[in-house]
Design an enzyme around this catalytic site. Structure first.
Site, mmCIF file in Angstrom:
data_model
loop_
_atom_site.group_PDB
_atom_site.id
_atom_site.type_symbol
_atom_site.label_atom_id
_atom_site.label_comp_id
_atom_site.label_asym_id
_atom_site.label_seq_id
_atom_site.Cartn_x
_atom_site.Cartn_y
_atom_site.Cartn_z
ATOM 1 N N TYR A 63 0.775 -1.235 0.000
ATOM 2 C CA TYR A 63 0.000 0.000 0.000
ATOM 3 C C TYR A 63 0.806 1.284 0.000
ATOM 4 C CZ TYR A 63 0.546 -0.414 5.123
ATOM 5 O OH TYR A 63 1.039 -0.547 6.385
ATOM 6 N N CYS A 112 -32.140 -37.367 23.421
ATOM 7 C CA CYS A 112 -32.686 -38.729 23.539
ATOM 8 C C CYS A 112 -32.273 -39.436 24.823
ATOM 9 C CB CYS A 112 -32.278 -39.565 22.336
ATOM 10 S SG CYS A 112 -30.543 -40.021 22.361
ATOM 11 N N CYS A 126 -27.448 -37.640 26.441
ATOM 12 C CA CYS A 126 -27.831 -36.744 25.344
ATOM 13 C C CYS A 126 -29.034 -35.878 25.756
ATOM 14 C CB CYS A 126 -28.185 -37.597 24.120
ATOM 15 S SG CYS A 126 -28.937 -36.651 22.790
HETATM 16 O O1 I6G Z 1 -1.850 0.568 8.614
HETATM 17 C C1 I6G Z 1 -2.081 0.955 7.359
HETATM 18 C C2 I6G Z 1 -2.931 0.254 6.565
HETATM 19 C C3 I6G Z 1 -3.186 0.658 5.267
HETATM 20 C C4 I6G Z 1 -1.429 2.100 6.867
HETATM 21 C C5 I6G Z 1 -1.680 2.517 5.547
HETATM 22 C C6 I6G Z 1 -2.564 1.782 4.754
HETATM 23 O O2 I6G Z 1 -2.766 2.204 3.522
HETATM 24 C C7 I6G Z 1 -3.722 1.520 2.757
HETATM 25 N N1 I6G Z 1 -1.053 3.615 5.070
HETATM 26 C C8 I6G Z 1 -0.229 4.276 5.851
HETATM 27 C C9 I6G Z 1 0.425 5.485 5.298
HETATM 28 C C10 I6G Z 1 0.017 3.889 7.146
HETATM 29 N N2 I6G Z 1 -0.565 2.807 7.673
HETATM 30 C C11 I6G Z 1 0.926 4.638 8.034
#
Ligand code: I6G
Length: 677
Positions: A231, A416, A413
């Site tokens: 990400y 039963c 049970c």
């Molecule tokens: O913990 C996180 C999950 C997803 C993130 C994140 C993220 O972006 C989709 N992005 C940042 C910049 C940070 N934690 C710090």
């Protein structure tokens, strides 16, 4: 191989094979659009592996053959992050989201609508992946944000994480951040297996992913269905695009997996629309999420905004209502399943979990009750995901009340009153009443009529319960004695539905021997075993009288299955029901046993995935086909067995998800040897 005398030529060949394999991995994991068959991939992999065996000096750590290290490590060393791994602020509603957006615009001294990227917030484990000159050099956990643990060996086993970036132009050093997770289905089959083996179950997919990443033996991690979504980036020595969305697109081009749900939104209104859309589709996503994340798209603006304490000012997460809540355990009741298995069920003070009121939850079995030391009166944590039955996952011991009462398994049970038995070493206790027990009868009838068994259309669970409770039927044979009038007198049954059901029952009488055997609900006789039995013996009478020694000759029938089969047909009541069913007209076409002894795997669908070491996939395929098996390219509910070689990827994952049998190369060898002897 020795024909390749020229060293340069040899090196070029190895390089070319690796590049081809990387490109195929990219198409398979990242683009979800493979362009070669598994067989062709295998051939390439084997050619490379053979060359590397012959010329070990050519092995490099980024070779696709080098994912799983041979030795467990002794412990995890610490890694200091070059740039801290920050956390995110939260918003919980529109008002807080508007406040966040307001703060962003105030700080930018601009009234212009801000463009945000939106993506699901995966409930997994944040990791950092460091690529130096395109090579995966270091992988670490987030830890406390400043110092994490070195989990490189384990991360290398995750098929969707490239060991070498693809293409060109990547920075000399590139730290990628992402979330490692376990798919919902992968988690569920992992826990099912753990339960069956009386092993510890994981509380949720996140814990399962965390536990898998913290294995000291990377070969164990390699068996766990882990995946990643990248990400963002951390430390970068080189050039990157100037927006978050372009960075994600660029990471993908370099072979890193990013979430396909990423979108951009203009201002908080569009962010909310994104939030609602994802919340709506939450159960359809194959992985757990706990909200969405918004980020200011422009890196120039991100830099202007900077950070506050340990969180960026330019990003926030918008949390979903929790799927875990605490409540009080009011009582425990014991439910009886088809095979008599007794499940403790928690009666709870009603609590809203992720928007749904939960007042019952499963406690699995007494081993789990004891492991958690849960008592009536305790405050417990309840977890609910999608349509799955909620479960009690934890006791809040700090809140234990004085008089909290231990839970005791009844000796008889609850339905039963037959004695409850729990054989030594088994996790599950059972009612010994067999079909005398109304609870077992109901479940047996539901199973008998189910789609993969006799496939009786229109016989719902509630109707079965009514039919048994009103004494209209007491076992599966009774189904075929029911008249349209009797059925029409049941609650919510009109004359038309009753007639339709009689027709459906009539239609179901024409079945197959494997389906019929499966429908009988003999313990441990699933569809695959039923098929093997039918193919081996050819007719029901032979199965009914087969002795244990003979049964053990049937593929995949071991002493336990043989014992249950013998026990089932030793009970006069069961034999009587089988006779009644046949007298009612249940029938199936004859099976030609002679052919099937030549083709003992006839009717079985196998899928080969990953790389085999002792034979090529094509060789394995040919041998399986010779024994009558069908070898398919994709895993589905119809698959009987998946053979998982080295670096098996999404097919293994899917098999685990669907609960399909998985064997490794050694087991395949044994299977082939058994028939080829
Ligand atoms: O913990 C996180 C999950 C997803 C993130 C994140 C993220 O972006 C989709 N992005 C940042 C910049 C940070 N934690 C710090």
């Amino acid at each position: 191989m020795t024909q390749i005398s020229d060293r340069q030529q040899l090196e070029d060949k190895v390089k070319d094979l690796r590049e081809q394999l990387r490109e195929h991995n990219f198409r398979y994991y990242i683009k979800d659009d493979p362009t070669v068959s598994d067989g062709a991939y295998d051939t390439l992999f084997h050619t490379l592996r053979k060359l590397e065996e012959e010329y070990p000096q050519l092995i490099t750590s980024d070779s696709p053959t080098q994912r799983v290290g041979a030795q467990p490590i002794e412990g995890f060393t610490q890694v200091t992050h070059r740039l801290p791994m920050l956390s995110l602020g939260n918003v919980f509603n529109d008002e807080e989201l508007n406040d966040f957006d307001r703060r962003v615009r105030d700080r930018l001294e601009s009234e212009a609508i801000v463009e945000y990227t939106c993506e699901p917030k995966i409930d997994g484990l944040a990791v950092s992946l460091l690529y130096v000159d395109g090579l995966l050099t270091l992988a670490s956990t987030r830890g406390d944000g400043s110092v994490g643990e070195n989990i490189t060996e384990n991360v290398r086993t995750i098929g969707s994480i490239p060991l070498q970036l693809r293409g060109q132009g990547y920075p000399k050093e590139l730290e990628v951040r992402g979330e490692v997770f376990m798919s919902k289905q992968g988690f569920s089959s992992l826990n099912k297996r753990a339960l069956a083996n009386s092993e510890k179950v994981f509380v949720n997919a996140r814990n399962a992913a965390a536990g898998s990443l913290r294995q000291l033996d990377p070969r164990m991690t390699a068996k766990r269905p882990l995946d990643i979504f990248c990400y963002s980036v951390g430390y970068v020595d080189g050039e990157l695009p100037n927006t978050q969305s372009e960075i994600l697109a660029q990471l993908q081009e370099w072979g890193l997996k990013t979430n396909p749900e990423v979108k951009t939104a203009m201002g908080p209104k569009e962010c909310t629309a994104y939030y609602l859309d994802i919340l709506n589709r939450r159960d359809e996503l194959g992985y757990e999420i706990d909200g969405v994340v918004y980020k200011v798209n422009s890196l120039t603006l991100q830099n202007k905004l900077g950070f506050v304490s340990r969180a960026p000012r330019w990003a926030t997460s918008h949390k979903f209502p929790a799927q875990e809540e605490t409540t009080r355990l009011l009582d425990v009741e014991f439910q009886v399943g088809r095979t008599g298995a007794i499940t403790p069920v928690a009666r709870l003070e009603p609590v809203l979990v992720g928007g749904v009121t939960v007042s019952n939850a499963t406690l699995h079995n007494m081993d789990e009750v004891e492991r958690m030391d849960v008592r009536v009166g305790d405050t417990v944590m309840v977890y609910r995901a999608g349509d799955v039955i909620p479960k009690v996952v934890k006791v809040i011991l700090d809140k234990r009340a004085e008089g909290a009462k231990r839970i005791v398994m009844p000796s008889v049970c609850p339905v039963c009153e037959s004695p409850i038995e729990k054989p030594e070493g088994e996790a599950v206790a059972r009612c010994s009443g067999g079909l005398i027990c109304k609870a077992q009868s109901k479940e047996a009838i539901k199973h008998f009529a189910s789609r993969r068994a006799m496939d009786v259309d229109g016989l719902g669970d509630k109707l079965v319960e009514q039919l048994v409770d009103t004494g209209k039927i007491s076992n599966v044979a009774g189904l075929f004695e029911l008249s349209a009038e009797q059925l029409a007198s049941m609650d919510r049954m009109g004359a038309k539905s009753a007639e339709n059901l009689v027709v459906a029952l009539e239609k179901s009488k024409m079945t197959t021997l494997p389906r019929f055997l499966f429908a009988l609900g003999i313990r441990e006789v699933g569809e695959a075993t039923a098929l093997n039995l039918a193919n081996f013996y050819g007719d029901l009478a032979a199965i009914q009288v087969a002795n244990e020694e003979s049964l053990l000759e049937v593929p995949d029938v071991g002493p336990i299955v043989a014992r249950y089969l013998k026990l089932f047909f030793a009970q006069p009541h069961n034999v009587e029901v089988v006779e009644q069913l046949q007298q009612s007209g249940v029938h199936w076409p004859a099976i030609d046993v002679v052919t099937n002894q030549d083709k003992p795997l006839e009717g079985q669908v196998f899928v080969l995935t990953g790389s085999l070491i002792k034979m090529t996939r094509n060789e394995a395929k040919a041998q399986l086909q010779q024994l009558g098996a069908k070898v398919s390219g994709s895993v589905s509910k119809k698959t009987h067995c998946v053979v998982a070689g080295d670096a098996a990827g999404s097919k293994l994952k899917k098999a685990q998800d669907l609960g399909v049998d998985v064997i490794d190369e050694n087991e395949l060898e044994k299977l082939l040897a058994r028939y080829n002897a």
